[in-house]
Scaffold this motif. Structure first.
Motif, PDB file in Angstrom:
ATOM      1  N   VAL A 134      33.714  45.918  46.869  1.00 36.12           N
ATOM      2  CA  VAL A 134      34.046  44.792  45.987  1.00 36.12           C
ATOM      3  C   VAL A 134      35.366  45.061  45.276  1.00 36.12           C
ATOM      4  CG1 VAL A 134      33.336  43.503  43.933  1.00 36.12           C
ATOM      5  CG2 VAL A 134      31.628  44.138  45.647  1.00 36.12           C
ATOM      6  N   ALA A 135      35.537  46.298  44.779  1.00 35.35           N
ATOM      7  CA  ALA A 135      36.782  46.656  44.092  1.00 35.35           C
ATOM      8  C   ALA A 135      37.973  46.542  45.027  1.00 35.35           C
ATOM      9  CB  ALA A 135      36.682  48.070  43.529  1.00 35.35           C
ATOM     10  N   ALA A 136      37.792  46.966  46.283  1.00 33.28           N
ATOM     11  CA  ALA A 136      38.884  46.892  47.265  1.00 33.28           C
ATOM     12  C   ALA A 136      39.256  45.440  47.534  1.00 33.28           C
ATOM     13  CB  ALA A 136      38.475  47.589  48.560  1.00 33.28           C
ATOM     14  N   ASP A 137      38.260  44.570  47.606  1.00 36.85           N
ATOM     15  CA  ASP A 137      38.532  43.151  47.832  1.00 36.85           C
ATOM     16  C   ASP A 137      39.289  42.520  46.663  1.00 36.85           C
ATOM     17  OD1 ASP A 137      37.297  43.292  50.257  1.00 36.85           O
ATOM     18  OD2 ASP A 137      35.395  42.422  49.588  1.00 36.85           O
ATOM     19  N   LEU A 138      39.116  43.125  45.492  1.00 39.93           N
ATOM     20  CA  LEU A 138      39.834  42.637  44.308  1.00 39.93           C
ATOM     21  C   LEU A 138      41.183  43.329  44.145  1.00 39.93           C
ATOM     22  CD1 LEU A 138      36.887  42.550  41.734  1.00 39.93           C
ATOM     23  CD2 LEU A 138      37.957  40.596  42.855  1.00 39.93           C
ATOM     24  N   ALA A 156      35.396  52.031  38.918  1.00 40.38           N
ATOM     25  CA  ALA A 156      34.997  52.203  37.523  1.00 40.38           C
ATOM     26  C   ALA A 156      35.303  50.957  36.712  1.00 40.38           C
ATOM     27  CB  ALA A 156      35.703  53.422  36.924  1.00 40.38           C
ATOM     28  N   ALA A 157      36.485  50.385  36.909  1.00 39.43           N
ATOM     29  CA  ALA A 157      36.866  49.195  36.154  1.00 39.43           C
ATOM     30  C   ALA A 157      35.938  48.024  36.463  1.00 39.43           C
ATOM     31  CB  ALA A 157      38.314  48.814  36.463  1.00 39.43           C
ATOM     32  N   VAL A 158      35.591  47.853  37.734  1.00 36.06           N
ATOM     33  CA  VAL A 158      34.716  46.748  38.115  1.00 36.06           C
ATOM     34  C   VAL A 158      33.309  46.969  37.566  1.00 36.06           C
ATOM     35  CG1 VAL A 158      33.646  45.546  40.070  1.00 36.06           C
ATOM     36  CG2 VAL A 158      36.070  46.152  40.151  1.00 36.06           C
ATOM     37  N   GLU A 210      40.150  43.666  30.489  1.00 38.61           N
ATOM     38  CA  GLU A 210      41.114  42.627  30.856  1.00 38.61           C
ATOM     39  C   GLU A 210      40.793  42.043  32.223  1.00 38.61           C
ATOM     40  OE1 GLU A 210      43.342  41.789  28.607  1.00 38.61           O
ATOM     41  OE2 GLU A 210      42.589  43.405  27.305  1.00 38.61           O
ATOM     42  N   LEU A 211      39.760  42.566  32.867  1.00 39.51           N
ATOM     43  CA  LEU A 211      39.398  42.146  34.217  1.00 39.51           C
ATOM     44  C   LEU A 211      38.309  41.084  34.158  1.00 39.51           C
ATOM     45  CD1 LEU A 211      39.664  42.560  37.279  1.00 39.51           C
ATOM     46  CD2 LEU A 211      38.004  44.426  37.096  1.00 39.51           C
ATOM     47  N   ASN A 212      38.644  39.892  34.586  1.00 40.76           N
ATOM     48  CA  ASN A 212      37.682  38.792  34.611  1.00 40.76           C
ATOM     49  C   ASN A 212      37.145  38.649  36.034  1.00 40.76           C
ATOM     50  OD1 ASN A 212      36.157  36.580  33.863  1.00 40.76           O
ATOM     51  ND2 ASN A 212      37.844  35.130  34.041  1.00 40.76           N
ATOM     52  N   LEU A 213      35.957  39.144  36.263  1.00 40.76           N
ATOM     53  CA  LEU A 213      35.394  39.142  37.607  1.00 40.76           C
ATOM     54  C   LEU A 213      35.090  37.716  38.077  1.00 40.76           C
ATOM     55  CD1 LEU A 213      32.844  42.105  37.392  1.00 40.76           C
ATOM     56  CD2 LEU A 213      35.149  42.134  38.358  1.00 40.76           C
ATOM     57  N   PRO A 214      35.516  37.347  39.276  1.00 38.52           N
ATOM     58  CA  PRO A 214      35.181  36.023  39.804  1.00 38.52           C
ATOM     59  C   PRO A 214      33.685  35.913  40.089  1.00 38.52           C
ATOM     60  CG  PRO A 214      36.300  37.338  41.466  1.00 38.52           C
ATOM     61  CD  PRO A 214      36.373  38.112  40.196  1.00 38.52           C
ATOM     62  N   GLU A 215      33.179  34.695  40.126  1.00 37.19           N
ATOM     63  CA  GLU A 215      31.746  34.469  40.312  1.00 37.19           C
ATOM     64  C   GLU A 215      31.226  35.101  41.598  1.00 37.19           C
ATOM     65  OE1 GLU A 215      30.717  30.373  40.042  1.00 37.19           O
ATOM     66  OE2 GLU A 215      31.516  30.121  38.011  1.00 37.19           O
ATOM     67  N   GLU A 216      32.041  35.072  42.659  1.00 35.52           N
ATOM     68  CA  GLU A 216      31.588  35.625  43.929  1.00 35.52           C
ATOM     69  C   GLU A 216      31.388  37.137  43.817  1.00 35.52           C
ATOM     70  OE1 GLU A 216      35.412  34.184  44.403  1.00 35.52           O
ATOM     71  OE2 GLU A 216      34.069  33.061  43.084  1.00 35.52           O
ATOM     72  N   ALA A 217      32.287  37.813  43.103  1.00 35.10           N
ATOM     73  CA  ALA A 217      32.164  39.264  42.939  1.00 35.10           C
ATOM     74  C   ALA A 217      30.927  39.603  42.110  1.00 35.10           C
ATOM     75  CB  ALA A 217      33.414  39.831  42.285  1.00 35.10           C
ATOM     76  N   VAL A 218      30.687  38.834  41.041  1.00 29.99           N
ATOM     77  CA  VAL A 218      29.511  39.060  40.209  1.00 29.99           C
ATOM     78  C   VAL A 218      28.237  38.875  41.019  1.00 29.99           C
ATOM     79  CG1 VAL A 218      28.193  38.204  38.228  1.00 29.99           C
ATOM     80  CG2 VAL A 218      30.677  38.418  38.063  1.00 29.99           C
ATOM     81  N   ALA A 219      28.207  37.831  41.852  1.00 26.79           N
ATOM     82  CA  ALA A 219      27.025  37.568  42.681  1.00 26.79           C
ATOM     83  C   ALA A 219      26.777  38.723  43.654  1.00 26.79           C
ATOM     84  CB  ALA A 219      27.200  36.256  43.441  1.00 26.79           C
ATOM     85  N   ARG A 220      27.839  39.269  44.241  1.00 22.77           N
ATOM     86  CA  ARG A 220      27.686  40.406  45.167  1.00 22.77           C
ATOM     87  C   ARG A 220      27.152  41.629  44.438  1.00 22.77           C
ATOM     88  NH1 ARG A 220      33.158  41.428  48.372  1.00 22.77           N
ATOM     89  NH2 ARG A 220      31.934  43.225  49.120  1.00 22.77           N
ATOM     90  N   LEU A 221      27.684  41.888  43.261  1.00 23.24           N
ATOM     91  CA  LEU A 221      27.237  43.040  42.489  1.00 23.24           C
ATOM     92  C   LEU A 221      25.795  42.866  42.025  1.00 23.24           C
ATOM     93  CD1 LEU A 221      30.470  43.633  40.385  1.00 23.24           C
ATOM     94  CD2 LEU A 221      29.634  45.050  42.268  1.00 23.24           C
ATOM     95  N   ASP A 222      25.437  41.639  41.636  1.00 22.52           N
ATOM     96  CA  ASP A 222      24.049  41.372  41.245  1.00 22.52           C
ATOM     97  C   ASP A 222      23.100  41.674  42.396  1.00 22.52           C
ATOM     98  OD1 ASP A 222      24.962  40.537  38.804  1.00 22.52           O
ATOM     99  OD2 ASP A 222      24.584  38.404  39.138  1.00 22.52           O
ATOM    100  N   GLU A 223      23.492  41.273  43.584  1.00 21.94           N
ATOM    101  CA  GLU A 223      22.620  41.428  44.741  1.00 21.94           C
ATOM    102  C   GLU A 223      22.484  42.892  45.157  1.00 21.94           C
ATOM    103  OE1 GLU A 223      19.913  40.609  47.483  1.00 21.94           O
ATOM    104  OE2 GLU A 223      20.722  39.181  46.023  1.00 21.94           O
TER     105      GLU A 223
END
Length: 342
Positions: free
Chosen positions: A263-267, A276-278, A310-323
């Protein structure tokens, strides 16, 4: 830096809270010496942080002394939190009137201050009646030694019992709870967070990087670098250190760390510091989280951690991390919240 009220109180704290468990030399775990600790505190305050958390247990009181000296001359600008209940010497432990009174006075002396902004019970005491504890803490507030009260490592039931005890005596309630919360430890979502919301309690979450597992530093089938945190813990004689490290380096947690790196790499954040930041950003953006405890050992680590706010995670990234981090968040056992050497 953004600020929020801590629970149902007027105390404004920064979204990042500087944790100081790594300040000192007592445990021999490559922690920060006093000079580096002072630089970290300076950098944190310069970045707009106003919230610093410590405990009498950390490095057997040495950490409080380091923090007190570093804040000399600017104490009034800082929201200073500490914790009591754990044994520091032969005087005992717990949340009894006797122990807490001695613990608070010792913390005030080590910190070089005449008041604590947020005084917290480090853990539940199954022996002392909670009514005695809350009456004692209320006395600290009335005496002007403490401004606000909080707790750490309490279960939802224990938190509610404490709030009821305070209300029944017309005393001071808790405004905060310190629980563990991360992509690998989400059990507080079942009962703790709803209880905090219902009872006006803010959360100061710790362990957000899973002991370093979520930094991407550890891999399946590979022994930890001896100089890494897990490597040092695995080879350390500190009671529970080896067991705790093994409990974190399991297949599930390492799998979450690997998916987090993707996920971090995609961002375009990079696989190590980016992970760590993500991970930090995910926790900071969770509903019910007031402040996130950071535990840097260097100014460089602090700055990497602060970048997450300062990092605002997009909804898609949050959904992936939740899953990838989904787990059975059934009733928690408070003992699972003891991070070495907390």
């Amino acid at each position: 830096m953004d600020y929020l009220n801590l629970g149902r109180s007027g105390l404004r704290v920064s979204r990042a809270c500087l944790g100081t468990m790594n300040f000192g030399t007592e445990y021999g775990l490559a922690a920060s010496d006093e000079a580096e600790a002072g630089r970290i505190i300076d950098a944190f305050l310069d970045a707009g942080g106003n919230f610093i958390d410590t405990a009498d247990l950390y490095h057997r009181g040495e950490t409080e002394e380091i923090v007190g000296r570093a804040l000399k001359g600017r104490r009034e600008w800082v929201v200073l939190a500490t914790k009591g209940a754990m044994p520091v010497g032969p005087e005992g432990r717990g949340l009894s009137r006797r122990h807490l009174t001695r613990a608070l006075d010792a913390s005030l002396r080590r910190l070089g201050t005449d008041y604590i902004d947020l005084y917290q019970c480090h853990q539940w005491d199954p022996v002392t009646p909670i009514e005695e504890t809350m009456a004692t803490l209320d006395g600290f507030v009335r005496a002007g030694k403490v401004r606000y009260l909080g707790c750490s490592n309490f279960t939802a039931t224990q938190l509610v019992e404490a709030q009821w005890a305070a209300a029944g005596a017309g005393g001071t309630p808790f405004v905060s709870l310190q629980p563990q919360y991360s992509l690998i430890q989400r059990v507080i979502e079942a009962e703790i967070l709803p209880a905090c919301e219902r009872h006006g309690v803010g959360t100061i979450v710790y362990g957000v990087l899973g002991g370093g597992v979520l930094t991407g530093r550890y891999r399946h089938g590979e022994d930890p670098d001896p100089d890494s945190r897990m490597g040092r813990l695995l080879g350390h004689s500190l009671p529970g250190a080896n067991r705790w490290a093994h409990s974190l380096l399991n297949d599930r947690n390492l799998g979450i760390a690997e998916e987090l790196a993707k996920v971090a790499a995609d961002l375009d954040a990079g696989p190590a510091a980016g992970s760590a930041a993500v991970a930090l950003a995910w926790v900071a953006q969770r509903p019910g989280v007031t402040s996130v405890l950071l535990g840097p050992r260097s100014v460089e680590q602090l700055r990497e951690n602060l970048a997450a706010f300062e990092l605002n995670l997009p909804e898609e990234a949050v959904a992936r991390l939740d899953e990838i981090s989904r787990q059975d968040v059934g009733p928690m056992d408070g003992s699972s919240f003891h991070l070495v050497p907390r």
